[in-house]
Design an enzyme around this catalytic site. Structure first.
Site, mmCIF file in Angstrom:
data_model
loop_
_atom_site.group_PDB
_atom_site.id
_atom_site.type_symbol
_atom_site.label_atom_id
_atom_site.label_comp_id
_atom_site.label_asym_id
_atom_site.label_seq_id
_atom_site.Cartn_x
_atom_site.Cartn_y
_atom_site.Cartn_z
ATOM 1 N N ASP A 67 0.810 -1.220 0.000
ATOM 2 C CA ASP A 67 0.000 0.000 0.000
ATOM 3 C C ASP A 67 0.843 1.268 0.000
ATOM 4 O OD1 ASP A 67 0.945 -0.453 2.553
ATOM 5 O OD2 ASP A 67 -1.010 -0.782 3.449
ATOM 6 N N ASN A 136 -7.130 -2.497 14.383
ATOM 7 C CA ASN A 136 -8.534 -2.833 14.096
ATOM 8 C C ASN A 136 -8.639 -4.060 13.180
ATOM 9 O OD1 ASN A 136 -7.711 -1.819 11.663
ATOM 10 N ND2 ASN A 136 -9.180 -0.141 11.567
ATOM 11 N N HIS A 138 -7.053 -4.469 10.315
ATOM 12 C CA HIS A 138 -6.883 -4.240 8.880
ATOM 13 C C HIS A 138 -5.631 -4.927 8.347
ATOM 14 C CE1 HIS A 138 -4.635 -0.107 9.436
ATOM 15 N NE2 HIS A 138 -3.752 -1.042 9.194
ATOM 16 N N GLU A 143 -9.732 -1.926 5.360
ATOM 17 C CA GLU A 143 -10.278 -1.566 6.664
ATOM 18 C C GLU A 143 -11.530 -2.390 6.981
ATOM 19 O OE1 GLU A 143 -8.681 0.246 8.648
ATOM 20 O OE2 GLU A 143 -8.073 2.199 7.871
HETATM 21 C C1 GLP Z 1 -0.454 0.390 8.522
HETATM 22 C C2 GLP Z 1 -0.254 -0.367 7.205
HETATM 23 C C3 GLP Z 1 -0.395 -1.840 7.373
HETATM 24 C C4 GLP Z 1 0.364 -2.235 8.634
HETATM 25 C C5 GLP Z 1 -0.377 -1.698 9.817
HETATM 26 C C6 GLP Z 1 0.297 -1.953 11.146
HETATM 27 O O1 GLP Z 1 -1.514 1.281 8.499
HETATM 28 N N1 GLP Z 1 -1.113 0.032 6.158
HETATM 29 O O2 GLP Z 1 0.094 -2.528 6.233
HETATM 30 O O3 GLP Z 1 0.414 -3.625 8.726
HETATM 31 O O4 GLP Z 1 -0.736 -0.344 9.679
HETATM 32 O O5 GLP Z 1 1.311 -1.036 11.408
HETATM 33 P P1 GLP Z 1 2.311 -1.213 12.587
HETATM 34 O O6 GLP Z 1 3.207 -2.346 12.227
HETATM 35 O O7 GLP Z 1 3.076 0.087 12.644
HETATM 36 O O8 GLP Z 1 1.534 -1.485 13.816
#
Ligand code: GLP
Length: 239
Positions: A67, A136, A138, A143
């Site tokens: 993404d 959450n 995702h 989402e």
């Molecule tokens: C972000 C990304 C995800 C990632 C998630 C967790 O928003 N879009 O691909 O897995 O949040 O992030 P973190 O590893 O910083 O908790």
């Protein structure tokens, strides 16, 4: 789905790296699906070390990132392309022409999404896909909601995600409100999935995954349907 609880973040990162190193040794020209966020930083450090020790090479590897924020410029330190260069690409022998990441400043993001899926298909799909999870549930920026979208697409970010990701930005107002994200389709078409669970607020997602229930209100639970999904959990994040 095989869920393994690791002693801590370092053990989770090492176990994940073992899987990547093992696969890269067997298939040096494989296609990797990569993720950003705090969670995979330790894994990337281990991969850079393995490269420095000449255990692996990235020169024939193709990558597709999950993404990117929209809109964002690549020189923005919070862009995912910046993150990937900083944490992995700049430290290994990656061929720049084989790096794929959705373009956060595309004039037509919807078109960019369609082109992105075509590129994944043309590359023969993803062999090994790395995933983190949001607090959450995702995955990438798919989402929670009434339904999920299969194709790569432009999506609005939920308040919870904007808040969670604001820790990286100067202020919450600087967090882009949209993103380009791989949909559930390309993620599921990957031959092998490695999911890492670490960080604040992830206990709930882990507990939900353990129940085996599947709901679009917690997108990570859909991964139960994948034939080869390894989940590595940092024990400190589920206490
Ligand atoms: C972000 C990304 C995800 C990632 C998630 C967790 O928003 N879009 O691909 O897995 O949040 O992030 P973190 O590893 O910083 O908790």
């Amino acid at each position: 789905m095989k869920i393994t609880v690791c002693e801590n973040y370092d053990e989770m990162s090492e176990k994940a790296a073992e899987i990547f190193i093992d696969n890269l040794k067997k298939a040096p020209s494989m296609t990797l699906g990569l993720a950003t966020g705090s969670t995979p930083i330790g894994l990337y450090k281990n991969l850079v070390n393995a490269y420095k020790k000449s255990e692996i090479s990235f020169k024939s590897v193709t990558t597709f990132n999950l993404d990117e924020y929209v809109p964002i410029t690549p020189d923005n330190e919070q862009s995912y392309i910046y993150f990937m260069k900083d944490n992995l690409f700049n430290h290994v022998d990656m061929d720049e022409s084989k790096i794929n990441i959705p373009n956060g400043q595309a004039a037509d993001p919807e078109k960019e999404a369609v082109e992105y899926d075509k590129k994944i298909e043309a590359a023969g799909g993803i062999d090994l896909q790395l995933l983190g999870v949001g607090p959450n549930g995702h995955i990438a920026f798919n989402e929670p909601g009434e339904y999920l979208i299969s194709a790569t697409h432009v999506t609005g970010l939920t308040e919870k995600t904007i808040k969670a990701n604001s820790r990286f930005f100067a202020s919450i107002d600087d967090v882009p409100k949209h993103a380009l994200t791989m949909g559930i389709g390309p993620i599921f078409s990957a031959k092998k999935l490695v999911v890492l669970i670490s960080g604040n607020g992830k206990k709930e997602v882990y507990e939900m995954l353990k129940t085996g229930k599947i709901t679009t209100q917690c997108p990570a639970t859909l991964l139960h349907l994948h034939a080869d999904c390894t989940v590595l959990v940092d024990k400190d994040s589920i206490k």
